[in-house]
Design a protein around this motif. Structure first.
Motif, PDB file in Angstrom:
ATOM      1  N   MET A   1       0.839  -1.188   0.000  1.00  0.00           N
ATOM      2  CA  MET A   1       0.000   0.000   0.000  1.00  0.00           C
ATOM      3  C   MET A   1       0.885   1.253   0.000  1.00  0.00           C
ATOM      4  O   MET A   1       0.609   2.197  -0.704  1.00  0.00           O
ATOM      5  CB  MET A   1      -0.907  -0.037   1.225  1.00  0.00           C
ATOM      6  N   LYS A   2       1.950   1.216   0.798  1.00  0.00           N
ATOM      7  CA  LYS A   2       2.837   2.377   0.862  1.00  0.00           C
ATOM      8  C   LYS A   2       3.508   2.630  -0.488  1.00  0.00           C
ATOM      9  O   LYS A   2       3.741   3.769  -0.868  1.00  0.00           O
ATOM     10  CB  LYS A   2       3.884   2.176   1.956  1.00  0.00           C
ATOM     11  N   ALA A   3       3.792   1.556  -1.230  1.00  0.00           N
ATOM     12  CA  ALA A   3       4.442   1.700  -2.530  1.00  0.00           C
ATOM     13  C   ALA A   3       3.484   2.246  -3.585  1.00  0.00           C
ATOM     14  O   ALA A   3       3.909   2.967  -4.488  1.00  0.00           O
ATOM     15  CB  ALA A   3       4.994   0.352  -2.984  1.00  0.00           C
ATOM     16  N   PHE A   4       2.191   1.935  -3.456  1.00  0.00           N
ATOM     17  CA  PHE A   4       1.232   2.334  -4.484  1.00  0.00           C
ATOM     18  C   PHE A   4       0.527   3.653  -4.194  1.00  0.00           C
ATOM     19  O   PHE A   4       0.053   4.312  -5.113  1.00  0.00           O
ATOM     20  CB  PHE A   4       0.184   1.235  -4.679  1.00  0.00           C
ATOM     21  N   VAL A   5       0.427   4.027  -2.925  1.00  0.00           N
ATOM     22  CA  VAL A   5      -0.263   5.271  -2.569  1.00  0.00           C
ATOM     23  C   VAL A   5       0.760   6.240  -1.983  1.00  0.00           C
ATOM     24  O   VAL A   5       1.309   5.994  -0.908  1.00  0.00           O
ATOM     25  CB  VAL A   5      -1.389   5.012  -1.543  1.00  0.00           C
ATOM     26  N   PRO A   6       1.021   7.348  -2.670  1.00  0.00           N
ATOM     27  CA  PRO A   6       2.019   8.305  -2.160  1.00  0.00           C
ATOM     28  C   PRO A   6       1.574   8.936  -0.839  1.00  0.00           C
ATOM     29  O   PRO A   6       0.389   9.064  -0.552  1.00  0.00           O
ATOM     30  CB  PRO A   6       2.098   9.364  -3.259  1.00  0.00           C
ATOM     31  N   GLU A   7       2.548   9.339  -0.056  1.00  0.00           N
ATOM     32  CA  GLU A   7       2.265   9.969   1.235  1.00  0.00           C
ATOM     33  C   GLU A   7       1.426  11.230   1.071  1.00  0.00           C
ATOM     34  O   GLU A   7       0.615  11.569   1.925  1.00  0.00           O
ATOM     35  CB  GLU A   7       3.584  10.291   1.940  1.00  0.00           C
ATOM     36  N   SER A   8       1.580  11.916  -0.045  1.00  0.00           N
ATOM     37  CA  SER A   8       0.816  13.148  -0.281  1.00  0.00           C
ATOM     38  C   SER A   8      -0.686  12.889  -0.325  1.00  0.00           C
ATOM     39  O   SER A   8      -1.480  13.751   0.054  1.00  0.00           O
ATOM     40  CB  SER A   8       1.279  13.816  -1.575  1.00  0.00           C
ATOM     41  N   VAL A   9      -1.092  11.696  -0.758  1.00  0.00           N
ATOM     42  CA  VAL A   9      -2.526  11.353  -0.790  1.00  0.00           C
ATOM     43  C   VAL A   9      -3.071  11.303   0.629  1.00  0.00           C
ATOM     44  O   VAL A   9      -4.123  11.879   0.924  1.00  0.00           O
ATOM     45  CB  VAL A   9      -2.745  10.005  -1.521  1.00  0.00           C
ATOM     46  N   TRP A  10      -2.345  10.622   1.518  1.00  0.00           N
ATOM     47  CA  TRP A  10      -2.796  10.535   2.904  1.00  0.00           C
ATOM     48  C   TRP A  10      -2.814  11.917   3.557  1.00  0.00           C
ATOM     49  O   TRP A  10      -3.738  12.242   4.308  1.00  0.00           O
ATOM     50  CB  TRP A  10      -1.902   9.593   3.716  1.00  0.00           C
ATOM     51  N   LYS A  11      -1.794  12.718   3.276  1.00  0.00           N
ATOM     52  CA  LYS A  11      -1.742  14.069   3.851  1.00  0.00           C
ATOM     53  C   LYS A  11      -2.908  14.918   3.367  1.00  0.00           C
ATOM     54  O   LYS A  11      -3.444  15.728   4.115  1.00  0.00           O
ATOM     55  CB  LYS A  11      -0.409  14.733   3.505  1.00  0.00           C
TER      56      LYS A  11
END
Length: 196
Positions: A1-11
């Protein structure tokens, strides 16, 4: 999940880059987290690693708790409830769970904050030494003490039952060896923690 969804999406989803909005950020995190958990649902065991990922993105403690508790209202469970109770009742149950999750996460966040034990951000934790004497250390000591008391009560109960000639399953030698090995392991770890 971390590889496919960038941290910017969660932020972006959890307003992690927004500063000084206090309660409103917490409320948004707690309300959005259950829906995010439903969209990323990969099983009961999978929500904890994903919660770790969102925690490192700056999500509030309440938001993380809401994300973890949302295991109770994911689509597969709603589908099973709909099968047994009907669609209307299943949606009602999901709504009750959602309200309970939001309230519980807000109360947990508030309680931990008022006691001054609100967990730090996951990024800060990774940069620090994880071994220190804080509230988790004292909780560990408390539960080691409770374990010792419980084992003592078990021995006392076992001895009193054997005197009454009650028919109970006898403990295997293997179980006793494993139990005492674990207690010894914890005790040695505790001693080494203060020595080293």
């Amino acid at each position: 999940m971390k590889a496919f969804v960038p941290e910017s999406v969660w932020k972006t989803i959890f307003l992690a880059d927004q500063e000084n909005i206090g309660f409103w950020k917490l409320l948004e995190n707690v309300v959005v987290a259950p829906f995010t958990a439903a969209m990323t649902f990969i099983g009961s065991m999978g929500n904890i690693p994903i919660a770790t990922i969102i925690a490192s993105s700056g999500v509030t403690f309440g938001g993380i708790m809401a994300f973890i508790y949302s295991d109770l209202m994911v689509p597969p469970i709603i589908k099973v409830n709909a099968k047994y109770y009907g669609k209307k009742t299943a949606l009602y149950i999901a709504g009750v769970f959602f309200i309970a999750i939001v309230i519980t996460a807000l109360l947990l966040h508030g309680a931990f904050a008022s006691l001054g034990i609100l967990p730090e951000s996951a990024k800060q934790i990774m940069e620090e030494n994880p071994f220190k004497v804080n509230y988790t250390f004292w909780f560990n000591m408390l539960f080691i003490g409770l374990t010792i008391v419980t084992l003592g009560l078990h021995r006392k109960f076992k001895k009193s039952n054997s005197e009454m000639h009650m028919n109970h399953h006898k403990d295997s030698l293997f179980m006793n060896i494993v139990t005492y090995a674990c207690i010894l392991f914890v005790g040695i770890g505790f001693i080494l923690h203060f020595v080293i």
